[in-house]
Design a protein around this motif. Sequence first.
Motif, PDB file in Angstrom:
ATOM      1  N   THR A  51      33.925  37.608  36.878  1.00 54.41           N
ATOM      2  CA  THR A  51      33.977  38.396  35.639  1.00 54.41           C
ATOM      3  C   THR A  51      32.728  38.122  34.806  1.00 54.41           C
ATOM      4  O   THR A  51      32.080  39.036  34.288  1.00 54.41           O
ATOM      5  CB  THR A  51      35.248  38.029  34.842  1.00 54.41           C
ATOM      6  OG1 THR A  51      36.377  38.319  35.677  1.00 54.41           O
ATOM      7  CG2 THR A  51      35.345  38.834  33.559  1.00 54.41           C
ATOM      8  N   VAL A 108      38.038  42.464  37.877  1.00 53.22           N
ATOM      9  CA  VAL A 108      36.649  42.156  37.492  1.00 53.22           C
ATOM     10  C   VAL A 108      35.992  43.398  36.880  1.00 53.22           C
ATOM     11  O   VAL A 108      35.345  43.332  35.830  1.00 53.22           O
ATOM     12  CB  VAL A 108      35.848  41.652  38.708  1.00 53.22           C
ATOM     13  CG1 VAL A 108      34.354  41.609  38.398  1.00 53.22           C
ATOM     14  CG2 VAL A 108      36.341  40.268  39.137  1.00 53.22           C
ATOM     15  N   VAL A 127      34.645  33.292  37.350  1.00 51.78           N
ATOM     16  CA  VAL A 127      33.237  33.285  37.764  1.00 51.78           C
ATOM     17  C   VAL A 127      32.709  34.718  37.911  1.00 51.78           C
ATOM     18  O   VAL A 127      31.664  35.072  37.349  1.00 51.78           O
ATOM     19  CB  VAL A 127      33.066  32.498  39.082  1.00 51.78           C
ATOM     20  CG1 VAL A 127      31.712  32.783  39.726  1.00 51.78           C
ATOM     21  CG2 VAL A 127      33.218  31.005  38.814  1.00 51.78           C
ATOM     22  N   ARG A 168      37.015  30.509  43.206  1.00 57.20           N
ATOM     23  CA  ARG A 168      37.742  31.705  42.755  1.00 57.20           C
ATOM     24  C   ARG A 168      38.790  31.397  41.686  1.00 57.20           C
ATOM     25  O   ARG A 168      39.260  30.275  41.566  1.00 57.20           O
ATOM     26  CB  ARG A 168      38.443  32.371  43.951  1.00 57.20           C
ATOM     27  CG  ARG A 168      37.455  33.074  44.852  1.00 57.20           C
ATOM     28  CD  ARG A 168      38.168  33.782  46.002  1.00 57.20           C
ATOM     29  NE  ARG A 168      37.167  34.204  46.976  1.00 57.20           N
ATOM     30  CZ  ARG A 168      37.406  34.406  48.259  1.00 57.20           C
ATOM     31  NH1 ARG A 168      38.622  34.248  48.736  1.00 57.20           N
ATOM     32  NH2 ARG A 168      36.427  34.776  49.057  1.00 57.20           N
ATOM     33  N   THR A 190      35.529  43.372  52.266  1.00 63.76           N
ATOM     34  CA  THR A 190      34.107  43.699  52.233  1.00 63.76           C
ATOM     35  C   THR A 190      33.659  44.196  53.612  1.00 63.76           C
ATOM     36  O   THR A 190      34.439  44.206  54.563  1.00 63.76           O
ATOM     37  CB  THR A 190      33.235  42.487  51.829  1.00 63.76           C
ATOM     38  OG1 THR A 190      33.147  41.593  52.933  1.00 63.76           O
ATOM     39  CG2 THR A 190      33.790  41.756  50.624  1.00 63.76           C
ATOM     40  N   SER A 250      39.247  42.214  42.486  1.00 60.64           N
ATOM     41  CA  SER A 250      37.985  42.904  42.215  1.00 60.64           C
ATOM     42  C   SER A 250      38.175  44.021  41.189  1.00 60.64           C
ATOM     43  O   SER A 250      37.292  44.262  40.345  1.00 60.64           O
ATOM     44  CB  SER A 250      37.419  43.469  43.522  1.00 60.64           C
ATOM     45  OG  SER A 250      36.137  43.981  43.312  1.00 60.64           O
TER      46      SER A 250
END
Length: 170
Positions: free
Chosen positions: A115, A147, A113, A109, A51, A144
């Motif tokens: 998703t 997701v 959660v 994680r 990130t 990610s």
Amino acid sequence: MPTSSSWWPPGDDTLVDGGLTLLPWSQVGTIAGAREDLFAASTDPRMVAWTTVPSPVTSEMLNEFFDSVPKGVLRWAIVVEDRYAGNIELRLKPDDAAHFGYNTAPWARGRGVMTRAVKLVTDYAFSLGAKTLRISVLPGNIASRHVAEMNEYVFVGKHNGHVHYHRHAE
Ligand SMILES: CC(C)(COP(=O)(O)OP(=O)(O)OC[C@H]1O[C@@H](n2cnc3c(N)ncnc32)[C@H](O)[C@@H]1OP(=O)(O)O)[C@@H](O)C(=O)NCCC(=O)NCCS
């Protein structure tokens, strides 16, 4: 940010899916230990790797993130078992599409959660009239990408070093 939008700004709604609650960020201070959990999550190696969180991050930066949400951003705190479990936000873009940002606290994680959180926010935004939602991910961020893909976001290509997904309203 567009000067006018058919669906923005949305309300300050709490979204719930079983044991998962997305609490409007204006209420994050009501979650016991949330500031400490946010600080811990923000220095986690995967947060730093995947990130734009500054590294090193200062307490001033984190306090600002905790205490305010920029214009054009809609952010929720993710709450699981009464504990801060991450955050998820939509950022309105000039073309009226909204772009996701999200992270799950390390302790929460790998149990679906994010998703479920992306599903809640996707359904919410489309129910308000959003037309296009986007997720951009660094290529190696497999969790990610899962997701995005599990929420039926469609791969649209790679540019600027990111893998891009989008989903349109039906
Ligand atoms: C990416 C992130 C938000 C995923 O959150 P999460 O709540 O753990 O996600 P989920 O539990 O819903 O898992 C999603 C899928 O990825 C898989 N997955 C989870 N962690 C994984 C990992 N480290 N490597 C590969 N796959 C992984 C899960 O198994 C699941 O797939 P499955 O249902 O087929 O098993 C979390 O890892 C995170 O916060 N990472 C750091 C910040 C970040 O990368 N933010 C996104 C920037 S685009």
